[in-house]
Write a protein that holds these residues in place. Structure first.
Motif, PDB file in Angstrom:
ATOM      1  N   PHE A 277       0.821  -1.208   0.000  1.00  8.76           N
ATOM      2  CA  PHE A 277       0.000   0.000   0.000  1.00  8.76           C
ATOM      3  C   PHE A 277       0.858   1.263   0.000  1.00  8.76           C
ATOM      4  CE2 PHE A 277      -2.622  -3.081   2.556  1.00  8.76           C
ATOM      5  CZ  PHE A 277      -3.581  -3.303   1.577  1.00  8.76           C
ATOM      6  N   THR A 278       0.232   2.376  -0.377  1.00  9.08           N
ATOM      7  CA  THR A 278       0.845   3.672  -0.099  1.00  9.08           C
ATOM      8  C   THR A 278       0.704   3.942   1.397  1.00  9.08           C
ATOM      9  OG1 THR A 278      -1.209   4.908  -0.411  1.00  9.08           O
ATOM     10  CG2 THR A 278       0.151   4.513  -2.378  1.00  9.08           C
ATOM     11  N   ASP A 279       1.438   4.934   1.891  1.00 11.23           N
ATOM     12  CA  ASP A 279       1.345   5.253   3.316  1.00 11.23           C
ATOM     13  C   ASP A 279      -0.076   5.654   3.704  1.00 11.23           C
ATOM     14  OD1 ASP A 279       3.964   4.660   3.730  1.00 11.23           O
ATOM     15  OD2 ASP A 279       4.665   6.732   3.885  1.00 11.23           O
ATOM     16  N   ALA A 280      -0.743   6.433   2.848  1.00 10.88           N
ATOM     17  CA  ALA A 280      -2.107   6.872   3.155  1.00 10.88           C
ATOM     18  C   ALA A 280      -3.058   5.677   3.217  1.00 10.88           C
ATOM     19  CB  ALA A 280      -2.592   7.875   2.112  1.00 10.88           C
ATOM     20  N   GLU A 281      -2.920   4.726   2.287  1.00  9.09           N
ATOM     21  CA  GLU A 281      -3.778   3.530   2.303  1.00  9.09           C
ATOM     22  C   GLU A 281      -3.486   2.672   3.525  1.00  9.09           C
ATOM     23  OE1 GLU A 281      -4.242   2.826  -2.539  1.00  9.09           O
ATOM     24  OE2 GLU A 281      -2.557   1.941  -1.436  1.00  9.09           O
ATOM     25  N   ALA A 282      -2.210   2.483   3.833  1.00  6.81           N
ATOM     26  CA  ALA A 282      -1.836   1.685   5.000  1.00  6.81           C
ATOM     27  C   ALA A 282      -2.334   2.327   6.285  1.00  6.81           C
ATOM     28  CB  ALA A 282      -0.322   1.517   5.047  1.00  6.81           C
TER      29      ALA A 282
END
Length: 422
Positions: A277-282
């Protein structure tokens, strides 16, 4: 509130108001999990350096718990709560100059001041909840209020990901390729992302301080919460009770293990072989970890009215240990979901350990509460240890730290399985 509810517990209204405190400090504490990857990227830190955020935050519990206990003893629960809210509000305000000046040490100072206020809230509010009502339901009552703490930790990752991680964070290689002017502009934008959320939190905290200053809460002495010692004996201090000392160690490793996992979730789920994931998704997935604790606490608050707290604690701790072990041994989506599922079993641990450790302390309950809150310093030490291991072995193998923590908690629960919470 019905007349029947008032008769069952005349302090129900006060307990309802106190739940707002558990919510707000849960929300603030969980925002650390979002800020760690953000500030790690902004200041190009390694895992050990990034974990200094948790070190400064939770070190405040160790440094300030005893002074907070003395302050609460002198001024009372309510005034302690008001002062704690005001100090926490000042800590939030410090994030503004820290972001403006782009100074990591000033960020760390802000975390310490913020946590000092929350420490005072914990020292005042946790024992206050245990004495506001029938002693036989103290553990259940504290578990229920802690459920609202988990509601705050569940919502915080959503807001943090939206407000703080919304802008893509550049990799170390990309940052190295920026000119001095572009780098300064990038760091200014990224660091400033924390200013508005923490200004809003400061406003909320100061408003709550005013509300609690104006409220008329019942004055309850901690000594009234239990008999004068286990089995009616009277001892020199809280340190003379083995279950309190072992409970303090259990709080140390519980908070350390829980915070260690939460601190690494964004980085762990962002790995290509885990979630990719991207950091925002994670960051949004972190809510599953804290949301599990919320669900478990609501269920546990009802279940523990009829189940032995020590037995439930041992079961949950060993289940969490099994999930962490599975995370270390497998990869991909399975490892992601096993580590997130640990949150469900974390649910009842803190309030159960806290209530078991304070059982039968009588006049030493206030001192015991201060000792237990000081033990929250585990959240400062163990994440830093896990950060060092992550730099050395990788994140997945570094989960050995919370695994060992849960094994000890299982032992403490088994040892206290016959202890009746009072």
């Amino acid at each position: 509130m019905t007349d029947a509810q008032k008769a069952a517990n005349p302090h129900l209204g006060s307990l309802t108001i106190l739940t707002s405190l558990f919510f707000i400090w849960g929300f603030i504490t969980c925002l650390n999990d979002i800020l760690i990857p953000h500030l790690k990227a902004v200041f190009t830190l390694n895992y050990f350096q990034a974990m200094l955020i948790q070190f400064c935050f939770f070190a405040a519990y160790f440094v300030m718990s005893v002074p907070s206990g003395l302050l609460v003893e002198k001024l009372g629960y309510q005034r302690g709560i008001v002062i704690g809210l005001a100090v926490a509000g000042c800590g939030c305000l410090l994030f503004y100059p820290a972001a403006w000046l782009r100074l990591y040490p000033l960020f760390l100072t802000a975390f310490f001041v913020l946590a000092s206020g929350i420490t005072l809230l914990q020292v005042a509010a946790n024992p206050y909840v245990t004495v506001l009502g029938p002693p036989e339901t103290a553990s259940s009552r504290l578990t229920l209020t802690q459920a609202f703490n988990s509601l705050g930790t569940t919502l915080a990752p959503f807001f943090g990901s939206w407000l703080i991680l919304a802008t893509a964070v550049k990799s170390a290689e990309q940052i190295q390729g920026l000119s001095a002017e572009d780098l300064a502009a990038y760091q200014a934008v990224e660091a400033a992302a924390v200013q508005h959320p923490y200004l809003l939190l400061a406003t909320v905290l100061f408003l709550l301080a005013v509300v609690f200053a104006l409220l008329k809460l019942p004055a309850v002495e901690a000594e009234a919460s239990s008999a004068d010692g286990v089995g009616g004996d009277s001892r020199a201090s809280a340190w003379c009770y083995p279950h309190l000392v072992l409970g303090a160690l259990a709080i140390f490793v519980y908070v350390g293990g829980e915070v260690s996992i939460g601190s690494f979730l964004v980085s762990f789920l962002s790995q290509p072989d885990i979630g990719g994931f991207t950091d925002a998704e994670a960051g949004r997935y972190v809510s599953f970890y804290w949301g599990g604790a919320m669900v478990g606490r609501f269920v546990g608050a009802a279940a523990m009215r009829s189940l032995a707290p020590g037995g439930v604690l041992a079961f949950n701790a060993l289940s969490a240990a099994g999930l962490v072990a599975a995370t270390m041994l497998i990869g991909g989506g399975w490892a992601m979901w096993t580590i997130l599922a640990v949150g469900l079993f974390n649910s009842i641990m803190f309030p159960t350990i806290f209530s078991l450790a304070l059982t039968g302390l009588g006049k030493h309950t206030g001192q015991g509460s201060g000792i237990l809150c000081a033990a929250i310093v585990g959240g400062a030490i163990l994440p830093v240890l896990q950060g060092a291991l992550a730099d050395l072995w990788g994140i997945q193998h570094a989960f050995i730290v919370p695994l060992l923590c849960y094994l000890y908690i299982g032992y403490y629960g088994w040892r206290c399985r016959a202890l009746q919470v009072a």
